[in-house]
Design an enzyme around this catalytic site. Sequence first.
Site, PDB file in Angstrom:
ATOM      1  N   ASP A 152       5.830 -13.202  -3.609  1.00  0.00           N
ATOM      2  CA  ASP A 152       4.576 -12.471  -3.763  1.00  0.00           C
ATOM      3  C   ASP A 152       3.971 -12.262  -2.374  1.00  0.00           C
ATOM      4  O   ASP A 152       3.834 -13.217  -1.589  1.00  0.00           O
ATOM      5  CB  ASP A 152       3.607 -13.265  -4.649  1.00  0.00           C
ATOM      6  CG  ASP A 152       2.309 -12.521  -4.899  1.00  0.00           C
ATOM      7  OD1 ASP A 152       2.341 -11.518  -5.619  1.00  0.00           O
ATOM      8  OD2 ASP A 152       1.274 -12.944  -4.356  1.00  0.00           O
TER       9      ASP A 152
ATOM     10  N   ASN B  90      -4.370  -2.988   0.920  1.00  0.00           N
ATOM     11  CA  ASN B  90      -4.728  -1.710   0.315  1.00  0.00           C
ATOM     12  C   ASN B  90      -6.170  -1.326   0.651  1.00  0.00           C
ATOM     13  O   ASN B  90      -6.469  -0.169   0.974  1.00  0.00           O
ATOM     14  CB  ASN B  90      -4.556  -1.762  -1.199  1.00  0.00           C
ATOM     15  CG  ASN B  90      -3.109  -1.591  -1.632  1.00  0.00           C
ATOM     16  OD1 ASN B  90      -2.316  -0.967  -0.933  1.00  0.00           O
ATOM     17  ND2 ASN B  90      -2.766  -2.141  -2.781  1.00  0.00           N
TER      18      ASN B  90
ATOM     19  N   HIS C 149      -3.746   2.830   0.316  1.00  0.00           N
ATOM     20  CA  HIS C 149      -2.596   2.585  -0.569  1.00  0.00           C
ATOM     21  C   HIS C 149      -1.286   3.064   0.040  1.00  0.00           C
ATOM     22  O   HIS C 149      -0.222   2.505  -0.248  1.00  0.00           O
ATOM     23  CB  HIS C 149      -2.832   3.264  -1.922  1.00  0.00           C
ATOM     24  CG  HIS C 149      -3.873   2.565  -2.747  1.00  0.00           C
ATOM     25  ND1 HIS C 149      -3.618   1.420  -3.465  1.00  0.00           N
ATOM     26  CD2 HIS C 149      -5.193   2.830  -2.934  1.00  0.00           C
ATOM     27  CE1 HIS C 149      -4.715   1.020  -4.090  1.00  0.00           C
ATOM     28  NE2 HIS C 149      -5.692   1.863  -3.778  1.00  0.00           N
TER      29      HIS C 149
ATOM     30  N   GLU D 165       3.070  -6.463  -6.452  1.00  0.00           N
ATOM     31  CA  GLU D 165       3.587  -6.942  -5.171  1.00  0.00           C
ATOM     32  C   GLU D 165       4.477  -8.172  -5.348  1.00  0.00           C
ATOM     33  O   GLU D 165       4.753  -8.893  -4.399  1.00  0.00           O
ATOM     34  CB  GLU D 165       2.435  -7.265  -4.210  1.00  0.00           C
ATOM     35  CG  GLU D 165       1.545  -8.424  -4.622  1.00  0.00           C
ATOM     36  CD  GLU D 165       0.389  -8.013  -5.534  1.00  0.00           C
ATOM     37  OE1 GLU D 165      -0.557  -8.808  -5.664  1.00  0.00           O
ATOM     38  OE2 GLU D 165       0.432  -6.911  -6.114  1.00  0.00           O
TER      39      GLU D 165
END
Length: 397
Positions: free
Chosen positions: A255, A263, A268, A299
Amino acid sequence: MPSSHLSPLRLTIDRRRAEFADPEFEDRFVRHFLPERNAQLKASLLFSAFFYIVFGVTDLTTLGLTATAWVMVALRVVVGIGALAGYIAVTRNPDSVRVSIRTTCAVLVLGLAVFPVLCWYQPSAMAWNLMSFALILMAVYVNFPNRFMYAVAIGVGASVEFAAMLVIQDLLLPEDLLALVLMLILGNALGYIAASRFNLAQREQFRSSMLLQQLADRDPLTGCYNRRVLQSGLLDAELARSRRYGTALSVIMCDIDHFKRINDSYGHAAGDQVLSGFAGLLQSMARETDDSVIRYGGEEFLVVLPQAELAEAQSLAERIRHAFANTPTPIGGGAYVSATASFGIACVPTLHDTMPDKFDALIETADIQLYAVKREGRNGVRGAVVGASVEVEQAGA
Protein backbone atom coordinates in the site's frame (compact mmCIF):
# COMPACT_ATOMS: atom_id res chain seq x y z
CA MET A 1 -0.08 -16.92 -14.00
CA PRO A 2 2.77 -14.71 -15.27
CA SER A 3 2.74 -11.02 -14.61
CA SER A 4 4.16 -9.82 -17.93
CA HIS A 5 2.20 -7.95 -20.60
CA LEU A 6 1.30 -9.45 -23.94
CA SER A 7 3.33 -6.87 -25.84
CA PRO A 8 2.96 -6.38 -29.62
CA LEU A 9 6.40 -7.94 -30.07
CA ARG A 10 5.36 -11.12 -28.25
CA LEU A 11 2.19 -11.33 -30.35
CA THR A 12 3.92 -10.90 -33.71
CA ILE A 13 3.33 -13.80 -36.12
CA ASP A 14 6.19 -14.85 -38.38
CA ARG A 15 4.20 -15.48 -41.54
CA ARG A 16 7.06 -17.32 -43.23
CA ARG A 17 7.16 -19.94 -40.49
CA ALA A 18 3.44 -19.57 -39.64
CA GLU A 19 4.36 -19.36 -35.95
CA PHE A 20 4.54 -16.68 -33.28
CA ALA A 21 7.89 -14.91 -33.43
CA ASP A 22 8.29 -15.22 -29.66
CA PRO A 23 9.21 -18.87 -28.84
CA GLU A 24 7.69 -18.66 -25.36
CA PHE A 25 4.34 -17.46 -26.68
CA GLU A 26 4.44 -20.04 -29.48
CA ASP A 27 4.93 -22.73 -26.83
CA ARG A 28 1.97 -21.29 -24.90
CA PHE A 29 -0.15 -21.50 -28.06
CA VAL A 30 0.88 -25.10 -28.81
CA ARG A 31 0.20 -26.23 -25.25
CA HIS A 32 -3.21 -24.55 -25.29
CA PHE A 33 -4.23 -26.57 -28.35
CA LEU A 34 -2.29 -29.74 -27.44
CA PRO A 35 -5.33 -31.82 -26.33
CA GLU A 36 -7.13 -30.97 -29.58
CA ARG A 37 -4.00 -31.59 -31.68
CA ASN A 38 -3.33 -34.92 -29.98
CA ALA A 39 -6.91 -36.06 -30.54
CA GLN A 40 -6.54 -35.25 -34.25
CA LEU A 41 -3.12 -36.90 -34.38
CA LYS A 42 -4.33 -40.14 -32.78
CA ALA A 43 -7.29 -40.34 -35.14
CA SER A 44 -4.97 -39.77 -38.11
CA LEU A 45 -2.54 -42.43 -36.88
CA LEU A 46 -5.25 -45.06 -36.54
CA PHE A 47 -6.79 -44.14 -39.89
CA SER A 48 -3.46 -44.22 -41.72
CA ALA A 49 -2.36 -47.49 -40.07
CA PHE A 50 -5.59 -49.19 -41.09
CA PHE A 51 -5.60 -48.10 -44.73
CA TYR A 52 -1.85 -48.45 -45.22
CA ILE A 53 -2.15 -52.13 -44.27
CA VAL A 54 -5.49 -52.78 -46.03
CA PHE A 55 -4.08 -51.53 -49.32
CA GLY A 56 -1.70 -54.48 -49.16
CA VAL A 57 -4.54 -56.29 -50.93
CA THR A 58 -3.68 -54.28 -54.06
CA ASP A 59 -0.10 -55.55 -53.87
CA LEU A 60 -1.32 -59.15 -53.84
CA THR A 61 -3.81 -58.62 -56.66
CA THR A 62 -1.23 -56.81 -58.81
CA LEU A 63 1.77 -59.10 -58.21
CA GLY A 64 0.02 -62.28 -57.16
CA LEU A 65 1.03 -64.43 -54.22
CA THR A 66 4.73 -63.85 -54.85
CA ALA A 67 7.58 -63.30 -52.42
CA THR A 68 7.85 -59.67 -53.57
CA ALA A 69 4.18 -59.06 -52.87
CA TRP A 70 4.47 -60.51 -49.37
CA VAL A 71 7.56 -58.39 -48.66
CA MET A 72 5.56 -55.33 -49.68
CA VAL A 73 2.72 -56.35 -47.37
CA ALA A 74 5.27 -56.81 -44.58
CA LEU A 75 6.58 -53.28 -45.18
CA ARG A 76 3.04 -51.94 -44.94
CA VAL A 77 2.60 -53.78 -41.65
CA VAL A 78 5.83 -52.22 -40.34
CA VAL A 79 4.46 -48.77 -41.13
CA GLY A 80 1.15 -49.68 -39.47
CA ILE A 81 2.97 -50.89 -36.35
CA GLY A 82 4.94 -47.63 -36.32
CA ALA A 83 1.70 -45.66 -36.42
CA LEU A 84 0.23 -47.73 -33.58
CA ALA A 85 3.41 -47.24 -31.55
CA GLY A 86 3.04 -43.50 -32.12
CA TYR A 87 -0.58 -43.68 -30.96
CA ILE A 88 0.52 -45.37 -27.73
CA ALA A 89 3.33 -42.85 -27.18
CA VAL A 90 0.97 -39.88 -27.56
CA THR A 91 -1.64 -41.54 -25.32
CA ARG A 92 0.92 -42.12 -22.57
CA ASN A 93 2.39 -38.61 -22.84
CA PRO A 94 -0.64 -36.35 -23.37
CA ASP A 95 1.15 -33.26 -22.02
CA SER A 96 4.33 -33.58 -24.05
CA VAL A 97 4.64 -31.34 -27.10
CA ARG A 98 7.93 -33.00 -27.96
CA VAL A 99 6.40 -36.50 -28.09
CA SER A 100 3.53 -35.24 -30.25
CA ILE A 101 5.79 -33.58 -32.82
CA ARG A 102 8.39 -36.35 -32.89
CA THR A 103 5.69 -38.98 -33.33
CA THR A 104 4.16 -37.08 -36.23
CA CYS A 105 7.50 -36.64 -37.99
CA ALA A 106 8.67 -40.22 -37.38
CA VAL A 107 5.47 -41.87 -38.69
CA LEU A 108 5.28 -39.61 -41.75
CA VAL A 109 8.94 -40.14 -42.64
CA LEU A 110 8.58 -43.91 -42.23
CA GLY A 111 5.42 -44.12 -44.33
CA LEU A 112 6.75 -41.85 -47.09
CA ALA A 113 10.09 -43.65 -47.20
CA VAL A 114 8.36 -47.01 -47.74
CA PHE A 115 5.85 -45.76 -50.33
CA PRO A 116 8.30 -45.36 -53.30
CA VAL A 117 9.54 -48.91 -52.65
CA LEU A 118 5.97 -50.15 -53.01
CA CYS A 119 5.53 -48.13 -56.21
CA TRP A 120 8.81 -49.39 -57.71
CA TYR A 121 7.47 -52.92 -58.08
CA GLN A 122 4.11 -51.82 -59.49
CA PRO A 123 4.93 -49.62 -62.52
CA SER A 124 1.71 -50.62 -64.23
CA ALA A 125 -0.28 -49.02 -61.40
CA MET A 126 1.66 -45.75 -61.46
CA ALA A 127 -1.43 -43.62 -62.08
CA TRP A 128 -3.11 -45.06 -58.97
CA ASN A 129 0.08 -44.73 -56.98
CA LEU A 130 0.45 -41.08 -57.95
CA MET A 131 -3.12 -40.45 -56.82
CA SER A 132 -2.38 -42.18 -53.53
CA PHE A 133 0.78 -40.14 -53.09
CA ALA A 134 -1.15 -36.91 -53.67
CA LEU A 135 -3.60 -37.90 -50.92
CA ILE A 136 -0.70 -38.72 -48.60
CA LEU A 137 0.81 -35.30 -49.32
CA MET A 138 -2.41 -33.57 -48.32
CA ALA A 139 -2.45 -35.62 -45.12
CA VAL A 140 1.10 -34.45 -44.38
CA TYR A 141 0.08 -30.82 -44.68
CA VAL A 142 -3.44 -30.92 -43.26
CA ASN A 143 -4.38 -34.07 -41.33
CA PHE A 144 -1.25 -34.60 -39.23
CA PRO A 145 -0.79 -31.66 -36.82
CA ASN A 146 2.84 -30.62 -36.92
CA ARG A 147 5.09 -27.58 -37.04
CA PHE A 148 4.47 -25.92 -40.40
CA MET A 149 8.12 -25.96 -41.49
CA TYR A 150 8.46 -29.64 -40.57
CA ALA A 151 5.41 -30.47 -42.69
CA VAL A 152 6.87 -28.54 -45.63
CA ALA A 153 10.24 -30.27 -45.27
CA ILE A 154 8.63 -33.73 -45.13
CA GLY A 155 6.26 -33.02 -48.04
CA VAL A 156 8.95 -31.58 -50.32
CA GLY A 157 11.49 -34.23 -49.32
CA ALA A 158 9.05 -37.05 -50.05
CA SER A 159 8.15 -35.51 -53.41
CA VAL A 160 11.83 -35.28 -54.41
CA GLU A 161 12.27 -38.93 -53.40
CA PHE A 162 9.22 -39.96 -55.43
CA ALA A 163 10.38 -37.96 -58.48
CA ALA A 164 13.87 -39.47 -58.21
CA MET A 165 12.32 -42.95 -58.16
CA LEU A 166 10.44 -42.15 -61.41
CA VAL A 167 13.61 -40.87 -63.10
CA ILE A 168 15.73 -43.84 -62.02
CA GLN A 169 13.02 -46.30 -63.06
CA ASP A 170 13.03 -44.71 -66.53
CA LEU A 171 9.75 -46.32 -67.66
CA LEU A 172 7.88 -43.14 -68.57
CA LEU A 173 8.03 -40.97 -71.62
CA PRO A 174 9.64 -37.57 -71.03
CA GLU A 175 6.32 -35.75 -71.45
CA ASP A 176 4.62 -38.11 -68.95
CA LEU A 177 7.48 -37.71 -66.49
CA LEU A 178 7.24 -33.91 -66.78
CA ALA A 179 3.49 -34.03 -66.16
CA LEU A 180 3.97 -36.17 -63.05
CA VAL A 181 6.65 -33.84 -61.68
CA LEU A 182 4.40 -30.83 -62.28
CA MET A 183 1.62 -32.64 -60.41
CA LEU A 184 3.98 -33.20 -57.48
CA ILE A 185 4.84 -29.50 -57.47
CA LEU A 186 1.14 -28.62 -57.62
CA GLY A 187 0.34 -30.99 -54.76
CA ASN A 188 2.99 -29.40 -52.53
CA ALA A 189 1.91 -25.90 -53.51
CA LEU A 190 -1.72 -26.60 -52.62
CA GLY A 191 -0.71 -28.31 -49.38
CA TYR A 192 1.61 -25.42 -48.51
CA ILE A 193 -1.13 -22.85 -49.05
CA ALA A 194 -3.74 -24.84 -47.10
CA ALA A 195 -1.43 -25.53 -44.15
CA SER A 196 -0.12 -21.96 -44.07
CA ARG A 197 -3.60 -20.48 -44.05
CA PHE A 198 -4.78 -22.85 -41.32
CA ASN A 199 -1.77 -22.22 -39.06
CA LEU A 200 -1.94 -18.45 -39.50
CA ALA A 201 -5.71 -18.31 -38.97
CA GLN A 202 -5.47 -20.41 -35.80
CA ARG A 203 -2.74 -18.18 -34.36
CA GLU A 204 -4.56 -14.97 -35.28
CA GLN A 205 -7.66 -16.27 -33.51
CA PHE A 206 -5.59 -17.21 -30.45
CA ARG A 207 -3.93 -13.78 -30.44
CA SER A 208 -7.31 -12.04 -30.53
CA SER A 209 -8.55 -14.24 -27.70
CA MET A 210 -5.50 -13.46 -25.56
CA LEU A 211 -5.84 -9.72 -26.18
CA LEU A 212 -9.50 -9.80 -25.17
CA GLN A 213 -8.61 -11.77 -22.06
CA GLN A 214 -5.88 -9.27 -21.22
CA LEU A 215 -8.34 -6.39 -21.55
CA ALA A 216 -10.67 -8.18 -19.14
CA ASP A 217 -7.95 -9.24 -16.68
CA ARG A 218 -5.66 -6.19 -16.69
CA ASP A 219 -5.91 -2.80 -15.05
CA PRO A 220 -5.57 -0.24 -17.89
CA LEU A 221 -3.53 2.26 -15.86
CA THR A 222 -0.87 -0.01 -14.36
CA GLY A 223 -0.95 -3.10 -16.61
CA CYS A 224 -1.27 -5.32 -13.53
CA TYR A 225 -3.95 -7.94 -13.10
CA ASN A 226 -7.21 -6.59 -11.67
CA ARG A 227 -9.45 -8.13 -9.01
CA ARG A 228 -11.23 -10.24 -11.61
CA VAL A 229 -8.49 -12.86 -11.14
CA LEU A 230 -9.60 -13.18 -7.52
CA GLN A 231 -13.27 -13.48 -8.43
CA SER A 232 -12.58 -16.05 -11.15
CA GLY A 233 -10.81 -18.39 -8.73
CA LEU A 234 -7.44 -18.31 -10.45
CA LEU A 235 -5.63 -17.68 -7.18
CA ASP A 236 -7.53 -20.49 -5.47
CA ALA A 237 -6.12 -22.69 -8.22
CA GLU A 238 -2.63 -21.46 -7.28
CA LEU A 239 -3.30 -22.45 -3.68
CA ALA A 240 -4.60 -25.86 -4.78
CA ARG A 241 -1.39 -26.42 -6.74
CA SER A 242 0.66 -25.54 -3.67
CA ARG A 243 -1.43 -27.95 -1.58
CA ARG A 244 -1.07 -30.74 -4.15
CA TYR A 245 2.71 -30.54 -4.40
CA GLY A 246 3.47 -29.40 -0.86
CA THR A 247 5.24 -26.26 -2.05
CA ALA A 248 5.41 -22.87 -0.37
CA LEU A 249 3.19 -19.95 -1.35
CA SER A 250 3.52 -16.33 -0.23
CA VAL A 251 1.64 -13.11 -0.90
CA ILE A 252 2.70 -9.52 -0.34
CA MET A 253 0.06 -6.86 0.27
CA CYS A 254 1.47 -3.43 -0.65
CA ASP A 255 0.00 0.00 0.00
CA ILE A 256 1.42 3.40 -0.99
CA ASP A 257 1.63 5.53 2.15
CA HIS A 258 -0.44 8.74 2.35
CA PHE A 259 -1.52 8.43 -1.25
CA LYS A 260 -4.44 10.84 -0.74
CA ARG A 261 -1.96 13.56 0.16
CA ILE A 262 -0.21 13.05 -3.19
CA ASN A 263 -3.49 13.46 -5.06
CA ASP A 264 -4.43 16.52 -2.98
CA SER A 265 -1.01 18.16 -3.31
CA TYR A 266 -0.04 17.36 -6.89
CA GLY A 267 -3.27 16.35 -8.60
CA HIS A 268 -4.75 13.06 -9.76
CA ALA A 269 -2.57 12.94 -12.88
CA ALA A 270 0.52 12.94 -10.68
CA GLY A 271 -1.10 10.30 -8.48
CA ASP A 272 -1.65 8.12 -11.53
CA GLN A 273 2.03 8.46 -12.43
CA VAL A 274 3.04 7.40 -8.94
CA LEU A 275 0.71 4.40 -9.14
CA SER A 276 2.05 3.45 -12.55
CA GLY A 277 5.65 3.82 -11.40
CA PHE A 278 5.07 1.70 -8.30
CA ALA A 279 3.32 -0.99 -10.38
CA GLY A 280 6.20 -1.00 -12.85
CA LEU A 281 8.65 -1.45 -9.98
CA LEU A 282 6.64 -4.41 -8.63
CA GLN A 283 6.50 -6.05 -12.05
CA SER A 284 10.18 -5.52 -12.75
CA MET A 285 11.28 -7.04 -9.43
CA ALA A 286 8.86 -10.00 -9.50
CA ARG A 287 9.76 -13.20 -11.37
CA GLU A 288 8.33 -12.75 -14.85
CA THR A 289 7.17 -16.32 -15.50
CA ASP A 290 6.14 -17.27 -11.94
CA ASP A 291 4.84 -14.33 -9.92
CA SER A 292 1.66 -12.29 -10.37
CA VAL A 293 1.10 -8.61 -9.57
CA ILE A 294 -2.52 -7.58 -8.94
CA ARG A 295 -3.96 -4.13 -8.39
CA TYR A 296 -6.10 -4.97 -5.39
CA GLY A 297 -7.61 -1.54 -4.70
CA GLY A 298 -6.94 2.13 -5.36
CA GLU A 299 -3.32 2.24 -4.18
CA GLU A 300 -3.12 -1.35 -2.90
CA PHE A 301 -1.34 -4.13 -4.77
CA LEU A 302 -1.03 -7.84 -4.19
CA VAL A 303 2.04 -9.82 -5.27
CA VAL A 304 1.58 -13.61 -5.46
CA LEU A 305 4.79 -15.63 -5.08
CA PRO A 306 4.52 -19.37 -5.78
CA GLN A 307 7.24 -21.54 -4.21
CA ALA A 308 8.48 -18.66 -2.03
CA GLU A 309 9.10 -19.05 1.69
CA LEU A 310 8.45 -16.23 4.17
CA ALA A 311 12.09 -15.14 4.24
CA GLU A 312 12.22 -14.90 0.43
CA ALA A 313 9.00 -12.87 0.31
CA GLN A 314 10.24 -10.60 3.08
CA SER A 315 13.54 -10.05 1.27
CA LEU A 316 11.73 -9.11 -1.94
CA ALA A 317 9.37 -6.76 -0.10
CA GLU A 318 12.30 -5.02 1.57
CA ARG A 319 14.08 -4.53 -1.78
CA ILE A 320 10.90 -3.06 -3.28
CA ARG A 321 10.35 -0.82 -0.23
CA HIS A 322 13.91 0.48 -0.37
CA ALA A 323 13.85 1.07 -4.15
CA PHE A 324 10.51 2.91 -4.06
CA ALA A 325 11.47 5.10 -1.13
CA ASN A 326 14.73 6.10 -2.80
CA THR A 327 13.44 6.64 -6.35
CA PRO A 328 11.29 9.77 -6.74
CA THR A 329 8.66 9.59 -9.48
CA PRO A 330 8.85 12.21 -12.27
CA ILE A 331 5.47 13.93 -12.76
CA GLY A 332 6.37 16.32 -15.58
CA GLY A 333 7.73 19.83 -15.75
CA GLY A 334 10.90 18.74 -14.00
CA ALA A 335 9.00 17.95 -10.79
CA TYR A 336 9.33 14.74 -8.76
CA VAL A 337 7.25 13.09 -6.05
CA SER A 338 8.80 11.00 -3.31
CA ALA A 339 6.68 8.38 -1.60
CA THR A 340 6.99 5.31 0.56
CA ALA A 341 5.01 2.07 0.83
CA SER A 342 4.04 -0.44 3.50
CA PHE A 343 4.12 -4.22 3.09
CA GLY A 344 2.28 -7.07 4.80
CA ILE A 345 3.23 -10.69 4.01
CA ALA A 346 1.42 -13.99 4.46
CA CYS A 347 3.06 -17.33 3.78
CA VAL A 348 2.08 -20.97 3.56
CA PRO A 349 5.45 -22.69 4.01
CA THR A 350 6.55 -25.94 2.41
CA LEU A 351 4.56 -28.96 3.68
CA HIS A 352 2.49 -26.75 5.97
CA ASP A 353 0.26 -28.68 8.39
CA THR A 354 -2.71 -26.29 8.28
CA MET A 355 -3.07 -25.44 4.62
CA PRO A 356 -6.04 -23.04 4.17
CA ASP A 357 -8.93 -23.99 1.91
CA LYS A 358 -9.30 -20.56 0.32
CA PHE A 359 -6.85 -17.95 -0.91
CA ASP A 360 -8.78 -15.37 1.15
CA ALA A 361 -6.94 -16.68 4.23
CA LEU A 362 -3.63 -15.48 2.82
CA ILE A 363 -5.06 -12.09 1.88
CA GLU A 364 -6.56 -11.66 5.35
CA THR A 365 -3.27 -12.52 7.06
CA ALA A 366 -1.30 -10.21 4.77
CA ASP A 367 -3.82 -7.43 5.36
CA ILE A 368 -3.45 -7.78 9.13
CA GLN A 369 0.33 -7.53 8.80
CA LEU A 370 0.02 -4.51 6.52
CA TYR A 371 -2.12 -2.57 8.99
CA ALA A 372 0.26 -3.49 11.79
CA VAL A 373 3.00 -1.77 9.78
CA LYS A 374 0.77 1.29 9.29
CA ARG A 375 0.05 1.53 13.01
CA GLU A 376 3.80 1.51 13.65
CA GLY A 377 4.50 4.44 11.33
CA ARG A 378 4.38 2.97 7.79
CA ASN A 379 7.29 2.39 5.36
CA GLY A 380 8.01 -1.06 6.75
CA VAL A 381 7.66 -4.81 6.22
CA ARG A 382 5.98 -7.37 8.43
CA GLY A 383 5.13 -11.00 7.71
CA ALA A 384 3.52 -14.07 9.26
CA VAL A 385 2.83 -17.71 8.51
CA VAL A 386 -0.88 -18.33 7.88
CA GLY A 387 -2.45 -19.87 10.96
CA ALA A 388 0.61 -19.26 13.18
CA SER A 389 1.10 -16.75 15.97
CA VAL A 390 4.76 -16.13 15.16
CA GLU A 391 5.36 -12.91 13.24
CA VAL A 392 8.50 -11.68 11.53
CA GLU A 393 8.98 -7.92 11.48
CA GLN A 394 11.34 -5.77 9.51
CA ALA A 395 10.87 -2.08 10.10
CA GLY A 396 11.67 0.45 7.45
CA ALA A 397 14.34 3.05 7.73
